[in-house]
Write an enzyme that holds these catalytic residues in place. Structure first.
Site, PDB file in Angstrom:
ATOM      1  N   SER A  22       0.760  -1.388   0.344  1.00  9.17           N
ATOM      2  CA  SER A  22       0.284  -0.078   0.576  1.00  9.17           C
ATOM      3  C   SER A  22       0.714   1.288   0.051  1.00  9.17           C
ATOM      4  O   SER A  22       0.842   2.498   0.138  1.00  9.17           O
ATOM      5  CB  SER A  22      -0.735  -0.629   0.853  1.00  9.17           C
ATOM      6  N   ASN A 109      -1.869  -2.483  13.504  1.00  8.92           N
ATOM      7  CA  ASN A 109      -3.322  -2.635  13.729  1.00  8.92           C
ATOM      8  C   ASN A 109      -3.134  -1.404  14.261  1.00  8.92           C
ATOM      9  O   ASN A 109      -4.506  -0.413  13.296  1.00  8.92           O
ATOM     10  CB  ASN A 109      -3.615  -3.905  14.025  1.00  8.92           C
ATOM     11  N   THR A 154     -40.411  26.314  -7.833  1.00 10.05           N
ATOM     12  CA  THR A 154     -41.001  25.058  -7.012  1.00 10.05           C
ATOM     13  C   THR A 154     -41.299  24.649  -8.575  1.00 10.05           C
ATOM     14  O   THR A 154     -41.927  24.951  -9.111  1.00 10.05           O
ATOM     15  CB  THR A 154     -42.032  25.182  -5.997  1.00 10.05           C
ATOM     16  N   SER A 276     -15.447  26.527 -26.780  1.00 12.86           N
ATOM     17  CA  SER A 276     -15.840  25.013 -27.475  1.00 12.86           C
ATOM     18  C   SER A 276     -14.531  25.086 -28.647  1.00 12.86           C
ATOM     19  O   SER A 276     -14.249  26.304 -28.700  1.00 12.86           O
ATOM     20  CB  SER A 276     -16.711  24.677 -28.180  1.00 12.86           C
ATOM     21  N   LYS A 282     -19.201  29.089 -28.218  1.00 13.49           N
ATOM     22  CA  LYS A 282     -19.467  29.363 -26.389  1.00 13.49           C
ATOM     23  C   LYS A 282     -18.692  29.553 -25.004  1.00 13.49           C
ATOM     24  O   LYS A 282     -17.305  29.757 -25.982  1.00 13.49           O
ATOM     25  CB  LYS A 282     -19.358  27.589 -27.220  1.00 13.49           C
ATOM     26  N   GLN A 321      -7.232  -1.948   4.361  1.00 19.55           N
ATOM     27  CA  GLN A 321      -6.086  -1.154   3.582  1.00 19.55           C
ATOM     28  C   GLN A 321      -6.918  -0.304   2.000  1.00 19.55           C
ATOM     29  O   GLN A 321      -6.792   0.349   2.124  1.00 19.55           O
ATOM     30  CB  GLN A 321      -5.378  -2.636   3.380  1.00 19.55           C
ATOM     31  N   LYS A 324      -8.457   3.640   2.210  1.00 20.19           N
ATOM     32  CA  LYS A 324      -7.235   4.717   1.898  1.00 20.19           C
ATOM     33  C   LYS A 324      -7.521   4.963   0.673  1.00 20.19           C
ATOM     34  O   LYS A 324      -7.906   6.747   0.958  1.00 20.19           O
ATOM     35  CB  LYS A 324      -6.065   4.050   2.549  1.00 20.19           C
TER      36      LYS A 324
HETATM   37  N1  ARG Z   1      -0.856  -1.480   5.543  1.00 20.11           N
HETATM   38  C1  ARG Z   1      -2.363  -1.824   6.342  1.00 20.11           C
HETATM   39  C2  ARG Z   1      -3.694  -1.152   5.959  1.00 20.11           C
HETATM   40  O1  ARG Z   1      -3.538  -0.430   5.778  1.00 20.11           O
HETATM   41  C3  ARG Z   1      -1.839  -1.866   7.558  1.00 20.11           C
HETATM   42  C4  ARG Z   1      -0.727  -3.047   8.141  1.00 20.11           C
HETATM   43  C5  ARG Z   1      -1.545  -4.268   8.653  1.00 20.11           C
HETATM   44  N2  ARG Z   1      -1.955  -5.139   8.520  1.00 20.11           N
HETATM   45  C6  ARG Z   1      -1.629  -6.462   8.783  1.00 20.11           C
HETATM   46  N3  ARG Z   1      -0.924  -7.090   7.573  1.00 20.11           N
HETATM   47  N4  ARG Z   1      -1.351  -6.971   9.622  1.00 20.11           N
HETATM   48  O2  ARG Z   1      -4.372  -1.544   6.874  1.00 20.11           O
END
Ligand code: ARG
Length: 459
Positions: A22, A109, A154, A276, A282, A321, A324
């Protein structure tokens, strides 16, 4: 060599390595990762879990690393999977054994959970400021258009007369709620997961209150399983951002309509319009269209996260993960949209005479005509019916209500007298709407004052 390679006999497959990694997107949290580690290291030293000398080495090492990252001198690697292991590996390369002690009583974690909270907490602050800037633009435009009469709609049918200030201030109210939603979200997410460990806490005598306090949280999260598995704050933020984008999108839609020749209520500045490639005449409202379009993208992020989380057993699962990219994309998108939207509104040219011309058509003073009779003692339903007959008379003769003669008024209802012309004058219709929250000048002034106060108090 992986940090966790001890129990493995084989190298990770190259495809898995890329698939699992990641770092390409979580590296943007490097500052928060270091911030979290600094707090963790200090706490480990203070509680005697590691030696103060190690804390000192880690602290210096992390600060140097941060400076080098900011200077663009550091390369992250997919082999080290994520930002957490990249930083730990780089630190250890630099300071040796002390670096290897940093991860005592911690897991990725709880680390990722704390990083993301820190990151989003800061981003929310920035977004909030942008929304407050946008409200300020609305306030500026509203102040200039308290007397600018336009049709209120309306069903997209002309309904009753309002002012442009009143219309803009409606969006001001929406954005005000958006700001408070963002603040609520910030408040609720401000609890610290650090020290939850992998899921079950730790046997080391850590002080979760100290790390929470060092990182500016209100306190440690109460339950370690929840600490590592909660992504409510991401979903809540995405929901607040979706609602904000929904507001911008409605507004964008109106801007697009207002720019069309069919309305021509406003003209966008050249700097905020596009041309345009084929049609020389335009001038397109691309900014507003893109804001409307990007709204779908933010909703998509919300749905993505809701779906990712819906069946996850406790506690951490790698699925998480996937939180994100959607939330980063949503944050980036909103941060792009809000300022450009504000600038577009700030520079637009309002065309009051076109708004007034539109307000003159469509019998938008018909309610006021009925109200005039009602105030003379005619029951509202009868007044409503008489006015309907007047409108019918006008449409069959191609006239407006104010063009009817007094005889014509009186033929439909004897209670009409000369006063009707003042009562259905558009300026009167607006200025007499003195009810709380209405479009009259005293009321839009009150709204503007309250909104300006809000902006000041929420900076
Ligand atoms: N990169 C992981 C995430 O974004 C965090 C790591 C936790 N991974 C794990 N295998 N315990 O969630």
């Amino acid at each position: 060599m992986k940090l966790w390679s001890g129990r493995f006999q084989k190298e990770t497959d190259a495809l898995v390595n890329d698939f699992n990694s990641s770092i390409s997107f979580d590296q943007r949290m490097y500052r928060e990762d270091i911030q979290g580690s600094l707090a963790h290291a200090k706490m480990l030293g203070d509680t005697g879990v590691i030696a103060q000398a190690d804390t000192a080495a880690i602290t210096q090492g992390l600060k140097d690393l941060l400076a080098d990252i900011e200077a663009g001198k550091v390369e992250f690697s997919a082999d080290n999977e994520d930002i957490h292991m990249n930083i730990e590996t780089l630190l250890t390369q630099r300071i040796g054994d002390a670096g290897k002690r940093l991860h005592t009583a911690r897991s990725r974690n709880d680390q990722v959970a704390v990083d993301l909270r820190l990151y989003l907490r800061r981003e929310i602050g920035e977004i909030k400021d942008m929304v407050l800037d946008l409200i300020q633009v609305l306030l500026k435009q509203a102040a200039a258009h308290q007397q600018t009469v336009m049709p209120g709609y309306t069903h997209l049918q002309r309904a009753q007369p309002i002012t442009f200030a009143q219309h803009l201030l409606a969006y001001g109210s929406m954005l005000q709620r958006d700001v408070t939603r963002l603040e609520d979200c910030q408040t609720r997410m401000n609890w610290c997961p650090l020290g939850s460990g992998a899921l079950a806490g730790t046997t080391y005598p850590i002080d979760r209150f100290e790390t929470a306090q060092l990182l500016g949280f209100d306190g440690p999260m109460s339950n370690s399983l929840d600490g590592v598995s909660d992504r409510d704050y991401v979903i809540e933020l995405l929901s607040a951002l979706s609602i904000l984008m929904m507001h911008l999108s409605r507004f964008a839609e109106e801007v697009i309509l207002w720019c069309s020749w069919e309305f021509k209520f406003i003209e966008l500045d050249d700097a905020y319009s596009t041309g345009s490639s084929i049609m020389p005449q335009k001038k397109n409202p691309d900014v507003a269209e893109l804001v409307r379009g990007k709204t779908g993208r933010v909703y998509g992020s919300l749905m993505s996260l809701l779906t990712t989380m819906k069946s996850l057993p406790l506690a951490y699962n790698k699925d998480m993960q996937e939180d994100k990219e959607p939330v980063f994309d949503a944050v980036d998108t909103v941060k792009q949209c809000v300022p450009v939207f504000a600038a577009m509104l700030d520079t637009m040219k309002v065309l009051p005479e076109n708004m007034l011309a539109a307000a003159r058509k469509g019998f938008i003073n018909a309610t006021d005509c009925a109200d005039y009779l009602t105030k003379k003692g005619v029951p509202f339903r009868d007044a409503y019916k008489a006015t309907g007959q007047l409108v019918y008379l006008c449409t069959s003769q191609g006239k407006t209500l104010e063009q009817l003669t007094l005889e014509e008024f009186q033929k439909i209802h004897p209670a009409f007298d000369e006063g009707v012309y003042a009562a259905i004058d558009l300026q009167t219709c607006v200025s007499q709407r003195l009810s709380y929250g209405g479009p009259s000048v005293p009321e839009t002034t009150r709204q503007m004052e309250a909104l300006a106060k809000f902006v000041k108090e929420h900076r």
